[in-house]
Design a protein around this motif. Structure first.
Motif, PDB file in Angstrom:
ATOM      1  N   ASP A 226      18.057  -7.772   3.827  1.00 35.58           N
ATOM      2  CA  ASP A 226      18.405  -7.352   5.494  1.00 35.58           C
ATOM      3  C   ASP A 226      19.624  -6.787   5.432  1.00 35.58           C
ATOM      4  N   TRP A 227      20.460  -6.951   4.294  1.00 40.60           N
ATOM      5  CA  TRP A 227      21.760  -6.187   4.390  1.00 40.60           C
ATOM      6  C   TRP A 227      21.763  -5.045   3.873  1.00 40.60           C
ATOM      7  N   ASP A 228      20.740  -4.499   2.995  1.00 37.07           N
ATOM      8  CA  ASP A 228      20.609  -3.155   2.509  1.00 37.07           C
ATOM      9  C   ASP A 228      19.132  -2.744   2.371  1.00 37.07           C
ATOM     10  N   PRO A 229      18.519  -2.849   3.539  1.00 39.95           N
ATOM     11  CA  PRO A 229      16.963  -2.420   3.669  1.00 39.95           C
ATOM     12  C   PRO A 229      17.026  -1.174   2.697  1.00 39.95           C
ATOM     13  N   GLY A 230      15.752  -1.416   1.681  1.00 40.35           N
ATOM     14  CA  GLY A 230      15.168  -0.413   0.856  1.00 40.35           C
ATOM     15  C   GLY A 230      16.022  -0.081  -0.373  1.00 40.35           C
ATOM     16  N   ARG A 231      17.207  -1.030  -0.500  1.00 40.53           N
ATOM     17  CA  ARG A 231      18.381  -0.732  -1.427  1.00 40.53           C
ATOM     18  C   ARG A 231      18.881   0.847  -1.616  1.00 40.53           C
ATOM     19  N   ALA A 232      19.216   1.162  -0.443  1.00 41.69           N
ATOM     20  CA  ALA A 232      19.795   2.541  -0.252  1.00 41.69           C
ATOM     21  C   ALA A 232      21.326   2.549  -0.851  1.00 41.69           C
ATOM     22  N   HIS A 233      21.932   1.236  -1.063  1.00 40.08           N
ATOM     23  CA  HIS A 233      23.254   1.426  -1.941  1.00 40.08           C
ATOM     24  C   HIS A 233      23.368   0.534  -2.702  1.00 40.08           C
ATOM     25  N   SER A 234      22.499  -0.177  -3.028  1.00 37.91           N
ATOM     26  CA  SER A 234      22.574  -1.373  -4.189  1.00 37.91           C
ATOM     27  C   SER A 234      21.338  -1.714  -5.130  1.00 37.91           C
ATOM     28  N   TYR A 235      21.640  -2.150  -6.267  1.00 39.97           N
ATOM     29  CA  TYR A 235      20.607  -2.831  -7.019  1.00 39.97           C
ATOM     30  C   TYR A 235      21.077  -3.904  -7.739  1.00 39.97           C
ATOM     31  N   PRO A 236      20.245  -4.934  -7.691  1.00 41.45           N
ATOM     32  CA  PRO A 236      20.284  -6.493  -8.264  1.00 41.45           C
ATOM     33  C   PRO A 236      20.689  -6.500  -9.702  1.00 41.45           C
ATOM     34  N   TRP A 237      21.900  -6.904 -10.128  1.00 43.35           N
ATOM     35  CA  TRP A 237      22.017  -7.097 -11.504  1.00 43.35           C
ATOM     36  C   TRP A 237      21.365  -8.375 -12.040  1.00 43.35           C
ATOM     37  N   THR A 238      21.417  -9.555 -11.302  1.00 43.34           N
ATOM     38  CA  THR A 238      20.705 -10.921 -11.595  1.00 43.34           C
ATOM     39  C   THR A 238      20.275 -11.269 -10.085  1.00 43.34           C
ATOM     40  N   GLY A 239      19.251 -12.492 -10.310  1.00 41.49           N
ATOM     41  CA  GLY A 239      19.092 -13.151  -9.070  1.00 41.49           C
ATOM     42  C   GLY A 239      19.745 -14.594  -9.455  1.00 41.49           C
ATOM     43  N   ILE A 240      19.845 -15.324  -8.428  1.00 40.39           N
ATOM     44  CA  ILE A 240      20.639 -16.746  -9.008  1.00 40.39           C
ATOM     45  C   ILE A 240      19.948 -17.705  -7.981  1.00 40.39           C
TER      46      ILE A 240
END
Length: 415
Positions: free
Chosen positions: A179-193
Protein backbone atom coordinates in the motif's frame (compact mmCIF):
# COMPACT_ATOMS: atom_id res chain seq x y z
CA UNK A 1 27.97 -15.53 -17.14
CA UNK A 2 27.60 -19.30 -17.28
CA UNK A 3 23.93 -19.99 -16.60
CA UNK A 4 24.60 -23.69 -16.15
CA UNK A 5 25.65 -22.90 -12.59
CA UNK A 6 23.63 -20.75 -10.13
CA UNK A 7 24.77 -17.16 -10.33
CA UNK A 8 27.51 -18.13 -12.82
CA UNK A 9 29.50 -19.92 -10.11
CA UNK A 10 32.02 -22.67 -10.67
CA UNK A 11 31.72 -26.11 -9.06
CA UNK A 12 34.40 -25.26 -6.44
CA UNK A 13 32.57 -22.03 -5.59
CA UNK A 14 29.33 -23.97 -5.12
CA UNK A 15 31.06 -26.44 -2.84
CA UNK A 16 32.51 -23.59 -0.78
CA UNK A 17 29.09 -21.98 -0.54
CA UNK A 18 27.48 -25.17 0.72
CA UNK A 19 30.09 -25.37 3.47
CA UNK A 20 29.50 -21.73 4.38
CA UNK A 21 25.81 -22.33 5.01
CA UNK A 22 26.57 -24.21 8.23
CA UNK A 23 30.15 -23.32 9.12
CA UNK A 24 30.90 -19.87 7.76
CA UNK A 25 29.49 -16.38 7.77
CA UNK A 26 26.44 -17.74 5.98
CA UNK A 27 25.44 -19.34 9.25
CA UNK A 28 24.70 -15.86 10.65
CA UNK A 29 21.30 -14.26 10.29
CA UNK A 30 21.35 -10.66 9.06
CA UNK A 31 18.05 -10.01 10.78
CA UNK A 32 19.61 -11.17 14.04
CA UNK A 33 22.40 -8.67 13.63
CA UNK A 34 19.83 -5.95 13.09
CA UNK A 35 17.71 -6.92 16.09
CA UNK A 36 20.73 -6.92 18.38
CA UNK A 37 20.65 -3.13 18.41
CA UNK A 38 17.75 -2.84 20.85
CA UNK A 39 14.00 -2.58 20.99
CA UNK A 40 13.42 -1.75 17.36
CA UNK A 41 13.74 1.09 14.95
CA UNK A 42 10.77 3.16 16.00
CA UNK A 43 10.54 3.31 19.74
CA UNK A 44 9.57 6.61 21.32
CA UNK A 45 13.27 7.46 21.30
CA UNK A 46 13.46 6.61 17.63
CA UNK A 47 10.56 8.87 16.85
CA UNK A 48 12.29 11.61 18.75
CA UNK A 49 15.35 11.10 16.59
CA UNK A 50 13.26 11.52 13.46
CA UNK A 51 11.69 14.67 14.80
CA UNK A 52 15.04 16.07 15.81
CA UNK A 53 16.24 15.63 12.26
CA UNK A 54 13.69 18.21 11.20
CA UNK A 55 11.74 15.87 8.96
CA UNK A 56 8.52 17.48 7.76
CA UNK A 57 5.22 15.62 8.07
CA UNK A 58 5.17 12.74 5.59
CA UNK A 59 2.06 13.75 3.67
CA UNK A 60 3.44 14.70 0.28
CA UNK A 61 3.40 11.99 -2.38
CA UNK A 62 6.92 11.47 -3.64
CA UNK A 63 8.30 11.35 -7.14
CA UNK A 64 11.71 12.93 -7.16
CA UNK A 65 12.75 14.79 -10.27
CA UNK A 66 15.48 13.08 -12.24
CA UNK A 67 18.97 14.34 -11.54
CA UNK A 68 21.85 14.34 -13.99
CA UNK A 69 22.70 10.69 -14.45
CA UNK A 70 26.40 10.02 -14.93
CA UNK A 71 26.00 6.28 -15.53
CA UNK A 72 27.21 6.37 -19.13
CA UNK A 73 30.46 8.11 -18.22
CA UNK A 74 31.06 6.58 -14.79
CA UNK A 75 30.75 2.80 -14.69
CA UNK A 76 30.11 2.59 -10.97
CA UNK A 77 27.24 2.15 -8.52
CA UNK A 78 27.47 3.03 -4.81
CA UNK A 79 25.43 0.50 -2.82
CA UNK A 80 24.72 0.82 0.93
CA UNK A 81 23.42 -2.31 2.65
CA UNK A 82 23.10 -4.02 6.03
CA UNK A 83 25.81 -6.26 7.43
CA UNK A 84 25.65 -9.99 6.60
CA UNK A 85 23.19 -9.30 3.79
CA UNK A 86 25.29 -10.26 0.76
CA UNK A 87 26.78 -13.58 -0.30
CA UNK A 88 30.45 -13.90 0.61
CA UNK A 89 32.98 -16.51 -0.48
CA UNK A 90 34.99 -18.63 1.95
CA UNK A 91 37.71 -16.02 2.09
CA UNK A 92 35.24 -13.64 3.73
CA UNK A 93 36.13 -10.90 1.25
CA UNK A 94 34.94 -11.88 -2.23
CA UNK A 95 31.27 -11.29 -3.01
CA UNK A 96 30.59 -13.66 -5.91
CA UNK A 97 27.35 -12.18 -7.24
CA UNK A 98 28.73 -8.63 -7.21
CA UNK A 99 31.91 -9.82 -8.90
CA UNK A 100 29.89 -11.57 -11.60
CA UNK A 101 27.82 -8.40 -12.16
CA UNK A 102 30.97 -6.35 -12.74
CA UNK A 103 32.41 -8.97 -15.07
CA UNK A 104 29.24 -8.96 -17.16
CA UNK A 105 28.49 -5.23 -17.27
CA UNK A 106 31.77 -3.47 -16.58
CA UNK A 107 30.02 -1.61 -13.76
CA UNK A 108 32.04 -1.58 -10.54
CA UNK A 109 30.02 -1.85 -7.34
CA UNK A 110 31.28 0.14 -4.39
CA UNK A 111 29.60 -1.92 -1.70
CA UNK A 112 29.37 -0.54 1.84
CA UNK A 113 27.87 -2.23 4.90
CA UNK A 114 26.96 1.02 6.63
CA UNK A 115 23.35 0.36 7.62
CA UNK A 116 23.05 -0.86 11.19
CA UNK A 117 19.72 0.70 12.12
CA UNK A 118 17.03 2.36 9.99
CA UNK A 119 16.75 5.51 12.09
CA UNK A 120 20.49 5.92 12.46
CA UNK A 121 21.05 5.51 8.72
CA UNK A 122 18.25 7.90 7.83
CA UNK A 123 19.85 10.46 10.11
CA UNK A 124 23.02 10.21 7.99
CA UNK A 125 21.33 10.90 4.66
CA UNK A 126 18.41 13.14 5.67
CA UNK A 127 20.28 16.47 5.54
CA UNK A 128 21.39 15.91 1.94
CA UNK A 129 17.97 14.65 0.86
CA UNK A 130 16.22 17.61 2.47
CA UNK A 131 18.61 19.96 0.67
CA UNK A 132 18.11 18.22 -2.68
CA UNK A 133 21.70 16.98 -2.75
CA UNK A 134 23.31 13.71 -3.79
CA UNK A 135 23.80 11.48 -0.74
CA UNK A 136 26.76 9.75 -2.38
CA UNK A 137 24.68 6.57 -2.56
CA UNK A 138 23.00 5.25 -5.69
CA UNK A 139 21.23 2.31 -4.06
CA UNK A 140 20.12 1.75 -0.47
CA UNK A 141 18.25 -1.03 1.32
CA UNK A 142 15.80 -0.04 4.06
CA UNK A 143 12.88 -1.62 5.86
CA UNK A 144 9.39 -1.08 4.46
CA UNK A 145 8.18 1.52 6.98
CA UNK A 146 11.18 3.76 6.23
CA UNK A 147 10.87 3.14 2.50
CA UNK A 148 7.26 4.31 2.75
CA UNK A 149 8.26 7.47 4.61
CA UNK A 150 10.98 8.36 2.10
CA UNK A 151 8.63 7.85 -0.84
CA UNK A 152 5.98 10.06 0.78
CA UNK A 153 8.57 12.76 1.31
CA UNK A 154 9.53 12.67 -2.37
CA UNK A 155 13.11 11.60 -1.64
CA UNK A 156 13.19 8.50 -3.85
CA UNK A 157 13.65 8.20 -7.61
CA UNK A 158 10.88 6.68 -9.66
CA UNK A 159 12.26 3.55 -11.33
CA UNK A 160 12.74 3.20 -15.08
CA UNK A 161 10.73 0.06 -15.81
CA UNK A 162 12.39 -0.40 -19.19
CA UNK A 163 15.56 -1.37 -17.31
CA UNK A 164 13.78 -3.90 -15.08
CA UNK A 165 12.67 -6.78 -17.34
CA UNK A 166 13.65 -9.51 -14.88
CA UNK A 167 12.35 -7.68 -11.81
CA UNK A 168 9.01 -6.93 -13.44
CA UNK A 169 8.57 -10.50 -14.67
CA UNK A 170 9.89 -12.37 -11.64
CA UNK A 171 8.68 -10.41 -8.61
CA UNK A 172 6.56 -12.72 -6.47
CA UNK A 173 2.85 -11.78 -6.34
CA UNK A 174 3.14 -11.69 -2.54
CA UNK A 175 5.26 -8.52 -2.80
CA UNK A 176 3.90 -6.84 -5.94
CA UNK A 177 1.78 -4.02 -4.62
CA UNK A 178 2.33 -2.79 -1.05
CA UNK A 179 0.00 0.00 0.00
CA UNK A 180 2.99 2.34 0.44
CA UNK A 181 4.31 1.84 -3.12
CA UNK A 182 1.55 0.56 -5.41
CA UNK A 183 2.93 -1.31 -8.39
CA UNK A 184 6.48 -0.99 -7.03
CA UNK A 185 7.03 2.32 -8.81
CA UNK A 186 9.93 3.27 -6.51
CA UNK A 187 11.14 0.08 -4.83
CA UNK A 188 11.87 -3.63 -5.17
CA UNK A 189 12.24 -5.98 -2.21
CA UNK A 190 15.63 -7.43 -1.34
CA UNK A 191 14.14 -9.98 1.05
CA UNK A 192 10.94 -10.77 2.85
CA UNK A 193 10.94 -11.18 6.64
CA UNK A 194 8.36 -13.59 8.08
CA UNK A 195 7.23 -13.58 11.70
CA UNK A 196 6.23 -17.05 12.92
CA UNK A 197 5.86 -18.95 16.18
CA UNK A 198 8.91 -20.95 17.24
CA UNK A 199 9.03 -23.47 20.06
CA UNK A 200 11.42 -25.89 21.70
CA UNK A 201 9.79 -29.33 21.85
CA UNK A 202 12.04 -30.38 24.71
CA UNK A 203 10.83 -27.40 26.75
CA UNK A 204 7.16 -27.90 25.81
CA UNK A 205 7.20 -31.63 26.55
CA UNK A 206 6.58 -32.38 22.90
CA UNK A 207 3.58 -30.07 22.69
CA UNK A 208 3.07 -28.09 19.48
CA UNK A 209 2.57 -24.35 19.91
CA UNK A 210 0.78 -22.80 16.95
CA UNK A 211 -1.25 -19.77 18.05
CA UNK A 212 -0.89 -16.47 19.86
CA UNK A 213 -3.80 -17.55 22.06
CA UNK A 214 -1.75 -20.52 23.18
CA UNK A 215 1.24 -18.28 23.89
CA UNK A 216 -0.90 -15.99 26.04
CA UNK A 217 -3.21 -18.50 27.75
CA UNK A 218 -1.61 -21.94 28.00
CA UNK A 219 -0.72 -22.36 31.72
CA UNK A 220 2.00 -24.89 30.90
CA UNK A 221 3.92 -22.12 29.14
CA UNK A 222 3.56 -19.52 31.89
CA UNK A 223 6.70 -17.48 32.38
CA UNK A 224 8.40 -19.07 29.38
CA UNK A 225 6.87 -17.09 26.52
CA UNK A 226 8.53 -14.39 24.46
CA UNK A 227 7.16 -11.64 22.23
CA UNK A 228 9.14 -9.27 20.04
CA UNK A 229 10.14 -5.68 20.68
CA UNK A 230 9.14 -4.83 17.10
CA UNK A 231 5.68 -3.29 17.39
CA UNK A 232 4.51 -4.28 13.92
CA UNK A 233 5.40 -7.93 14.46
CA UNK A 234 3.99 -8.38 17.96
CA UNK A 235 0.83 -6.30 17.50
CA UNK A 236 0.32 -7.59 13.96
CA UNK A 237 0.38 -11.23 15.06
CA UNK A 238 -1.96 -10.42 17.95
CA UNK A 239 -4.38 -8.62 15.63
CA UNK A 240 -4.52 -11.71 13.43
CA UNK A 241 -5.22 -13.89 16.46
CA UNK A 242 -8.09 -11.56 17.37
CA UNK A 243 -9.58 -11.95 13.91
CA UNK A 244 -8.54 -8.43 12.88
CA UNK A 245 -6.84 -7.43 9.66
CA UNK A 246 -3.33 -5.96 9.97
CA UNK A 247 -3.97 -4.33 6.62
CA UNK A 248 -7.13 -2.49 7.72
CA UNK A 249 -7.22 -2.26 11.52
CA UNK A 250 -8.62 0.72 13.46
CA UNK A 251 -7.42 2.54 16.56
CA UNK A 252 -9.87 0.46 18.58
CA UNK A 253 -8.45 -2.75 17.11
CA UNK A 254 -4.92 -1.65 18.00
CA UNK A 255 -5.95 -0.84 21.57
CA UNK A 256 -7.65 -4.25 21.86
CA UNK A 257 -4.44 -5.98 20.83
CA UNK A 258 -2.40 -3.94 23.31
CA UNK A 259 -4.90 -4.81 26.04
CA UNK A 260 -4.66 -8.50 25.19
CA UNK A 261 -0.88 -8.38 25.46
CA UNK A 262 -1.06 -6.37 28.69
CA UNK A 263 -3.01 -9.19 30.31
CA UNK A 264 -0.20 -11.54 29.34
CA UNK A 265 2.26 -9.21 31.05
CA UNK A 266 0.13 -8.73 34.17
CA UNK A 267 -0.35 -12.44 34.80
CA UNK A 268 3.34 -13.10 34.04
CA UNK A 269 2.57 -15.39 31.13
CA UNK A 270 5.05 -13.39 29.05
CA UNK A 271 8.61 -13.77 30.28
CA UNK A 272 9.88 -10.81 28.30
CA UNK A 273 9.88 -8.87 25.05
CA UNK A 274 13.06 -9.45 23.10
CA UNK A 275 15.17 -8.47 20.18
CA UNK A 276 17.13 -11.24 18.51
CA UNK A 277 18.39 -12.43 21.90
CA UNK A 278 15.39 -14.76 22.04
CA UNK A 279 17.46 -17.19 19.97
CA UNK A 280 19.77 -18.25 22.81
CA UNK A 281 16.90 -18.53 25.29
CA UNK A 282 14.84 -20.60 22.87
CA UNK A 283 17.81 -22.81 22.07
CA UNK A 284 18.44 -23.48 25.78
CA UNK A 285 14.74 -23.92 26.60
CA UNK A 286 14.49 -20.91 28.91
CA UNK A 287 11.84 -19.77 26.45
CA UNK A 288 9.51 -22.63 25.58
CA UNK A 289 7.84 -20.70 22.77
CA UNK A 290 7.96 -17.24 21.24
CA UNK A 291 7.37 -15.08 18.22
CA UNK A 292 10.40 -15.41 15.97
CA UNK A 293 11.84 -14.39 12.62
CA UNK A 294 11.96 -17.19 10.09
CA UNK A 295 15.60 -16.66 9.16
CA UNK A 296 16.60 -17.19 12.78
CA UNK A 297 14.54 -20.36 12.99
CA UNK A 298 16.32 -21.83 9.98
CA UNK A 299 19.68 -21.12 11.58
CA UNK A 300 18.66 -22.58 14.97
CA UNK A 301 17.35 -25.77 13.40
CA UNK A 302 20.77 -26.44 11.88
CA UNK A 303 22.17 -27.30 15.32
CA UNK A 304 19.08 -28.05 17.41
CA UNK A 305 16.45 -30.53 16.15
CA UNK A 306 14.16 -29.59 19.06
CA UNK A 307 13.46 -26.19 17.49
CA UNK A 308 10.23 -26.21 15.50
CA UNK A 309 8.00 -23.52 14.04
CA UNK A 310 4.33 -23.06 13.27
CA UNK A 311 2.25 -20.78 11.08
CA UNK A 312 -0.89 -19.82 13.01
CA UNK A 313 -4.18 -20.61 11.29
CA UNK A 314 -5.05 -16.87 10.87
CA UNK A 315 -1.70 -16.23 9.15
CA UNK A 316 1.57 -14.46 9.82
CA UNK A 317 3.14 -11.03 9.40
CA UNK A 318 5.48 -10.33 6.51
CA UNK A 319 7.65 -7.24 6.16
CA UNK A 320 10.42 -6.52 3.69
CA UNK A 321 13.72 -4.76 3.20
CA UNK A 322 13.67 -2.78 -0.02
CA UNK A 323 16.04 -1.40 -2.65
CA UNK A 324 15.58 2.32 -3.35
CA UNK A 325 17.45 4.86 -5.47
CA UNK A 326 17.68 8.06 -3.41
CA UNK A 327 16.74 11.36 -5.02
CA UNK A 328 19.79 13.02 -6.53
CA UNK A 329 21.67 9.75 -7.08
CA UNK A 330 24.39 10.17 -9.70
CA UNK A 331 24.25 6.68 -11.21
CA UNK A 332 20.57 5.84 -11.49
CA UNK A 333 20.77 3.67 -14.59
CA UNK A 334 23.61 1.60 -13.14
CA UNK A 335 21.69 1.16 -9.88
CA UNK A 336 18.57 0.07 -11.74
CA UNK A 337 20.54 -2.51 -13.68
CA UNK A 338 21.88 -3.89 -10.41
CA UNK A 339 18.34 -4.19 -9.02
CA UNK A 340 17.27 -6.10 -12.11
CA UNK A 341 20.32 -8.37 -11.92
CA UNK A 342 19.25 -9.66 -8.49
CA UNK A 343 15.92 -10.71 -9.97
CA UNK A 344 17.55 -13.24 -12.27
CA UNK A 345 16.72 -16.59 -10.61
CA UNK A 346 20.30 -17.99 -10.61
CA UNK A 347 21.57 -14.84 -8.90
CA UNK A 348 18.63 -14.69 -6.50
CA UNK A 349 19.26 -18.33 -5.56
CA UNK A 350 22.88 -17.60 -4.66
CA UNK A 351 21.81 -14.74 -2.43
CA UNK A 352 18.97 -16.69 -0.79
CA UNK A 353 21.26 -19.62 -0.04
CA UNK A 354 23.52 -17.33 1.90
CA UNK A 355 21.12 -15.12 3.84
CA UNK A 356 18.23 -17.60 4.36
CA UNK A 357 15.38 -15.08 4.27
CA UNK A 358 12.30 -15.12 2.07
CA UNK A 359 13.31 -14.75 -1.55
CA UNK A 360 10.97 -12.38 -3.45
CA UNK A 361 11.89 -13.87 -6.84
CA UNK A 362 9.57 -16.28 -8.61
CA UNK A 363 11.34 -19.15 -10.32
CA UNK A 364 14.13 -19.32 -7.77
CA UNK A 365 13.28 -22.76 -6.40
CA UNK A 366 14.81 -24.79 -9.24
CA UNK A 367 18.00 -22.75 -9.11
CA UNK A 368 18.22 -22.98 -5.32
CA UNK A 369 17.83 -26.77 -5.55
CA UNK A 370 21.11 -26.88 -7.50
CA UNK A 371 22.81 -25.35 -4.47
CA UNK A 372 20.92 -27.05 -1.64
CA UNK A 373 17.73 -29.11 -2.17
CA UNK A 374 16.79 -28.78 1.50
CA UNK A 375 16.82 -25.00 1.34
CA UNK A 376 14.82 -25.09 -1.90
CA UNK A 377 12.10 -27.08 -0.15
CA UNK A 378 11.95 -24.78 2.87
CA UNK A 379 8.81 -22.65 2.64
CA UNK A 380 10.37 -20.11 5.01
CA UNK A 381 12.74 -19.24 2.15
CA UNK A 382 10.62 -20.10 -0.89
CA UNK A 383 6.97 -19.84 0.16
CA UNK A 384 4.56 -22.09 -1.69
CA UNK A 385 1.13 -20.79 -2.62
CA UNK A 386 -0.44 -21.91 0.64
CA UNK A 387 2.28 -20.20 2.67
CA UNK A 388 2.15 -17.00 0.63
CA UNK A 389 -1.64 -16.87 0.96
CA UNK A 390 -1.31 -16.70 4.74
CA UNK A 391 1.01 -13.69 4.73
CA UNK A 392 -0.21 -10.28 5.89
CA UNK A 393 1.49 -6.90 5.85
CA UNK A 394 1.08 -4.38 8.66
CA UNK A 395 -0.54 -1.38 7.02
CA UNK A 396 1.18 1.96 6.52
CA UNK A 397 0.75 4.44 9.35
CA UNK A 398 0.29 8.17 9.32
CA UNK A 399 2.82 10.20 11.26
CA UNK A 400 0.24 10.72 14.02
CA UNK A 401 -0.59 7.01 14.22
CA UNK A 402 3.06 6.09 14.26
CA UNK A 403 3.70 8.34 17.26
CA UNK A 404 0.62 7.22 19.17
CA UNK A 405 1.03 3.50 18.55
CA UNK A 406 4.73 3.42 19.37
CA UNK A 407 4.11 5.28 22.64
CA UNK A 408 1.49 2.76 23.67
CA UNK A 409 3.70 -0.16 22.68
CA UNK A 410 6.72 1.25 24.48
CA UNK A 411 4.64 1.53 27.66
CA UNK A 412 3.54 -2.10 27.24
CA UNK A 413 7.04 -3.49 26.93
CA UNK A 414 8.52 -1.19 29.57
CA UNK A 415 10.79 0.71 27.19
Amino acid sequence: MDHNEPGGLSAPQLAAMRRSLTNGRGALSRRSVLRASGIGALTVGGLGTLSACGIPPAKREGGATASDDRSAKEKVVNFSNWTEYMDVDEDGKTRPTLTAFTQRTGIRVKYTEDINDNVEFFGKIQPQLAAGQDTGRDLINVTDWLAARMIRLGWVQRLDTSLLPHAFANLSPQFRSPDWDPGRAHSYPWTGISTVIAYNTKATGGKKVDSVTQLLDDPSLKGRVGFLTEMRDTVGMTLLDLGKSPEKFTDADFDEAIGRLQKGVDKKQIRRFTGNDYTSDLDKGDLAACLAWAGDVIQLQTDNPDIQYAIPAPGYITSSDNLLIPAGAGHQRNATRLIDYYYEPPVAARLAAYINFVCPVDGVKAELAKIDPELAGNTLIVPDRAMAAKSHAFRSLTTEEETSYEEKFAKLIGA
